[in-house]
Design an enzyme around this catalytic site. Sequence first.
Site, PDB file in Angstrom:
ATOM      1  N   SER A 197     -42.997  91.439 -16.163  1.00 16.22           N
ATOM      2  CA  SER A 197     -43.847  90.747 -15.109  1.00 16.22           C
ATOM      3  C   SER A 197     -44.014  89.363 -15.691  1.00 16.22           C
ATOM      4  O   SER A 197     -43.240  88.605 -16.142  1.00 16.22           O
ATOM      5  CB  SER A 197     -44.874  91.394 -14.467  1.00 16.22           C
ATOM      6  N   ASP A 419     -37.729  95.412  -6.348  1.00 14.63           N
ATOM      7  CA  ASP A 419     -38.848  94.946  -6.951  1.00 14.63           C
ATOM      8  C   ASP A 419     -39.695  94.280  -5.764  1.00 14.63           C
ATOM      9  O   ASP A 419     -39.141  93.167  -5.013  1.00 14.63           O
ATOM     10  CB  ASP A 419     -38.677  93.754  -8.068  1.00 14.63           C
ATOM     11  N   HIS A 458     -41.755  97.003  -9.002  1.00 21.21           N
ATOM     12  CA  HIS A 458     -41.996  96.052 -10.029  1.00 21.21           C
ATOM     13  C   HIS A 458     -42.243  96.713 -11.405  1.00 21.21           C
ATOM     14  O   HIS A 458     -43.167  97.693 -11.267  1.00 21.21           O
ATOM     15  CB  HIS A 458     -43.158  95.268  -9.568  1.00 21.21           C
TER      16      HIS A 458
END
Length: 537
Positions: A197, A419, A458
């Site tokens: 991330s 995601d 994610h």
Amino acid sequence: MVTLPLLLSILPLAAVFSSAASLQVRENHDCASIQPPQVPGAEILSVIGVQRRVEVAPFPPSPSKPNTTIDICSVNVTLSHMGVNDKVVVSVWLPLPDKWNGRFQATGGGGWAAGTFDLLMGPAALEGYSTAGTDAGVTVDPGSADKWALKEDGTVNYDLLENFASRSIHDMAIVGKAVTESYYKKPANYSYFYGCSNGGRQGMVEAQKYPDDFDGILAGAPAIYWPQFLTSTEWPQVVMQSEKVFPSQCVFEAFRKAGIAACDKLDGVEDGVVSNLDGCEFNPFALVGKKVKCGEESTTITLAQAWVAKKIYDGPKSTAKHALWDVLPVGASYVGLANSTIENGVPKIAPFVIGSSWIRSFLKKDVNFDLSTITYADMPKLFQQSIDEFDKIAGGSNPDLSALKKSGTKLLSWHGLADELIHPQGSIKYRQAVEHRMGGGSEVDNYYRLFLAPGVTHCGIGVNDGAAPIDTLKVLVRWVEKGEAPETMPATATDASGTTTLFTRNLCRYPLVPRYKGGDKNSADSFECAKDFGSHH
């Protein structure tokens, strides 16, 4: 009702796992006598080392796996950059000498937190790495930058933004390696970076700006194109607010599942996962009039709900229908970016906190700005402002990897194709830009490889439709230390408990895709990496 998106659920809001315990110091490895490191452009304010016993939670989080207790030397180095008046803490954890594997691992952050500290440092130390994290001199709040983004005069605090964007990651590498050498009396044999991330973005920035810091960089779901990505997260909220339609998560989930059903077979096997995103076309209007069960009640999908779902799927667009950023991948959840809430019986938007902090503080320069006032017509202006003001300092998308190529450092990146927060098209776009700049795919593969994970959310946290990569760092270590460049990356899909494996896959090196050969669809051996999925109708 999900109030905080998945991204925040993986981050500790405070590093509270650890309890101190006094331990005997072994040999000459004195934790209290670490030499202050030399950091160019910065002054070391303090170096504090203590022996501690810490409790390490498994990562990824797993209810079935117990915490583990280990002994470490914990060193906090506080520094300040010349002329900036900041205060940056770099935390370094050092396994006791007989437990050290001879390697150093810097760890990344998430959201607006530059470091996740215990969350990633604990597992790294447990594996035998000396390891580091940094707060970049900003508040350790993954949800918001509002407390530090603006100076007292209301202008952007570019010094702290530069810390967050790049400078403090470089500092962490210097400090972490120096503290490692001071404690063990010899330098680490190999140094690695591990992040996902924002942590993935940090890794990509290191590859672009400071590739000599590490021998290997692992960058998961990188938040590159940071200005565009953060601005785009507001789009679902603008759609719902503009249309005055706020579908429930149950209704949104019906659209998500319908999208998977429409495109599942395009990759040659019906497995509940969309692998062939390029060939996928999904029409949300096909659900109009259908009944879906939401809790104890059933509800009928309306035309207005389908219109909202379509506009969100299509991604941010100008009023002239010009695409501003990427579409929501079919199969990705609406949870996170398309949340809403009900106050006094009235539905209201519930913006993604990380993106809304960006718009409030960095674009509007007003922490009290009302996001519900943003219109379709405002979006192109916000995108352009984001790029104009912040791409240079925070974009993380420079395709010139000449320094990385020269350094010999290996960059390994992966991204889930489902995601819901940072859409995978950004990673694909960047890889293509690098290929164009650096002489083609086979040339770039020598130092930078990308793996895409169908059906994975994610950072792969939580329950995935697809198989999330496992042992990613081990794959990188083999590439760096043994020259074994990865063609595939092992991946598994598990049940909600994380204990039962449902199926396995091998993720393919981009641009190859997993083609079904026949046989048990739950086995990775039934797939091969190929240039296309073959012909399926």
